[in-house]
Design a protein around this motif. Structure first.
Motif, mmCIF file in Angstrom:
data_model
loop_
_atom_site.group_PDB
_atom_site.id
_atom_site.type_symbol
_atom_site.label_atom_id
_atom_site.label_comp_id
_atom_site.label_asym_id
_atom_site.label_seq_id
_atom_site.Cartn_x
_atom_site.Cartn_y
_atom_site.Cartn_z
ATOM 1 N N SER A 73 0.833 -1.209 0.000
ATOM 2 C CA SER A 73 0.000 0.000 0.000
ATOM 3 C C SER A 73 0.860 1.248 0.000
ATOM 4 C CB SER A 73 -0.927 -0.003 1.221
ATOM 5 O OG SER A 73 -1.793 -1.110 1.212
ATOM 6 N N VAL B 42 2.365 1.665 -3.574
ATOM 7 C CA VAL B 42 1.354 2.109 -4.534
ATOM 8 C C VAL B 42 0.949 3.548 -4.269
ATOM 9 C CG1 VAL B 42 -0.963 1.681 -5.450
ATOM 10 C CG2 VAL B 42 0.522 -0.250 -4.882
ATOM 11 N N ALA B 43 0.819 3.921 -2.998
ATOM 12 C CA ALA B 43 0.464 5.299 -2.648
ATOM 13 C C ALA B 43 1.526 6.278 -3.129
ATOM 14 C CB ALA B 43 0.287 5.420 -1.136
ATOM 15 N N THR C 139 1.036 6.345 -7.162
ATOM 16 C CA THR C 139 -0.227 6.755 -7.782
ATOM 17 C C THR C 139 -0.277 8.260 -8.027
ATOM 18 O OG1 THR C 139 -2.636 6.638 -7.581
ATOM 19 C CG2 THR C 139 -1.397 7.088 -5.565
ATOM 20 N N SER D 71 -3.273 9.701 -8.278
ATOM 21 C CA SER D 71 -4.550 10.123 -7.695
ATOM 22 C C SER D 71 -4.355 10.464 -6.222
ATOM 23 C CB SER D 71 -5.589 9.009 -7.847
ATOM 24 O OG SER D 71 -6.757 9.305 -7.117
ATOM 25 N N LEU E 189 -6.776 8.390 -3.958
ATOM 26 C CA LEU E 189 -6.324 7.012 -3.755
ATOM 27 C C LEU E 189 -5.116 6.972 -2.832
ATOM 28 C CD1 LEU E 189 -6.500 4.005 -4.394
ATOM 29 C CD2 LEU E 189 -5.116 4.431 -6.453
ATOM 30 N N ALA E 190 -4.227 7.936 -2.960
ATOM 31 C CA ALA E 190 -3.049 8.003 -2.104
ATOM 32 C C ALA E 190 -3.447 8.166 -0.644
ATOM 33 C CB ALA E 190 -2.144 9.153 -2.540
#
Length: 224
Positions: A26, A29-30, A33, A35, A38-39
């Motif tokens: 996570s 990906v954060a 990303t 977005s 989403l972050a």
């Protein structure tokens, strides 16, 4: 495969590693990303899982201090390896205790003004513990066999030289030491980042966490 995975997540160590893997993925990906929404969501997931994992090590200080007691009762000061192990266990024990003191604050139950100071000290001891672990593993890998030689009094026809008596580290033991160095070396970036001593960013820290988590989870997976 499914049954082994079930046994893996049912074990405390396996479940903790599963949560850790989700947490660090996570985090990566954060960081990647584009977005912001989403972050924020992934960062929340990371923080919540980090808190959940604290419960698994809440009583970790017991094992650390018990190991300290064993070393002090034997040869904790009788060899370099023993002193390194003693220092590692001491620092891990202090890390667990200090982190436990801030658990209610982290849960949002009882806020305290000294949380940040205590966590800085906890992470400092964590850094020292991991450092002693890496140094201890390197010492055992490179110098351990020679250090374990029995002391000779220099008498007797069948006396062997130190080089003859020295036995190399077994391949399996050497592999475990190397893996320990890699895992602890990766995890060293976490307290360094938290303390601001060597900021590397969420991407680097998360990626190294993925590597160390998979390596330690592999051992647990083979055991269950």
């Amino acid at each position: 495969m499914i049954q082994q995975f079930s046994r893996f997540v049912k074990s405390g160590a396996g479940l903790e590693k599963t949560l850790r893997l989700i947490q660090c993925v996570s985090q990566v990906v954060a960081a990647l990303t584009m977005s912001s929404a989403l972050a924020v969501q992934l960062t929340t997931v990371k923080l919540q899982l980090a808190l959940a994992r604290r419960y698994f090590r809440f009583f970790g200080f017991i094992d650390s201090f018990q190991r300290m007691s064993e070393l002090l009762g034997k040869d904790g000061f009788g060899s370099v390896a023993g002193m390194l192990e003693l220092a590692k266990c001491t620092c891990f024990g202090l890390y667990f205790v200090l982190e436990d003191l801030t658990t209610l604050h982290a849960m949002g139950v009882y806020a305290v003004p000294w949380n940040d100071r205590v966590m800085d000290q906890a992470n400092t001891f964590w850094f020292y513990a991991l450092s002693f672990s890496v140094i201890g593993a390197m010492w055992a890998l490179l110098v351990g066999p020679a250090e374990q030689l029995p002391k000779e009094n220099g008498k007797g026809k069948n006396q062997k030289t130190a080089s003859e008596k020295a036995t190399p580290v077994k391949p399996t033991a050497a592999s475990a030491r190397v893996k320990q160095i890699v895992v602890d070396g990766c995890d060293l970036l976490i307290p360094l980042e938290l303390l601001g001593w060597m900021p590397t960013g969420d991407m680097v820290v998360g990626s190294t966490m993925v590597l160390s988590t998979l390596m330690t989870a592999q051992v647990i997976w083979a055991r269950v």
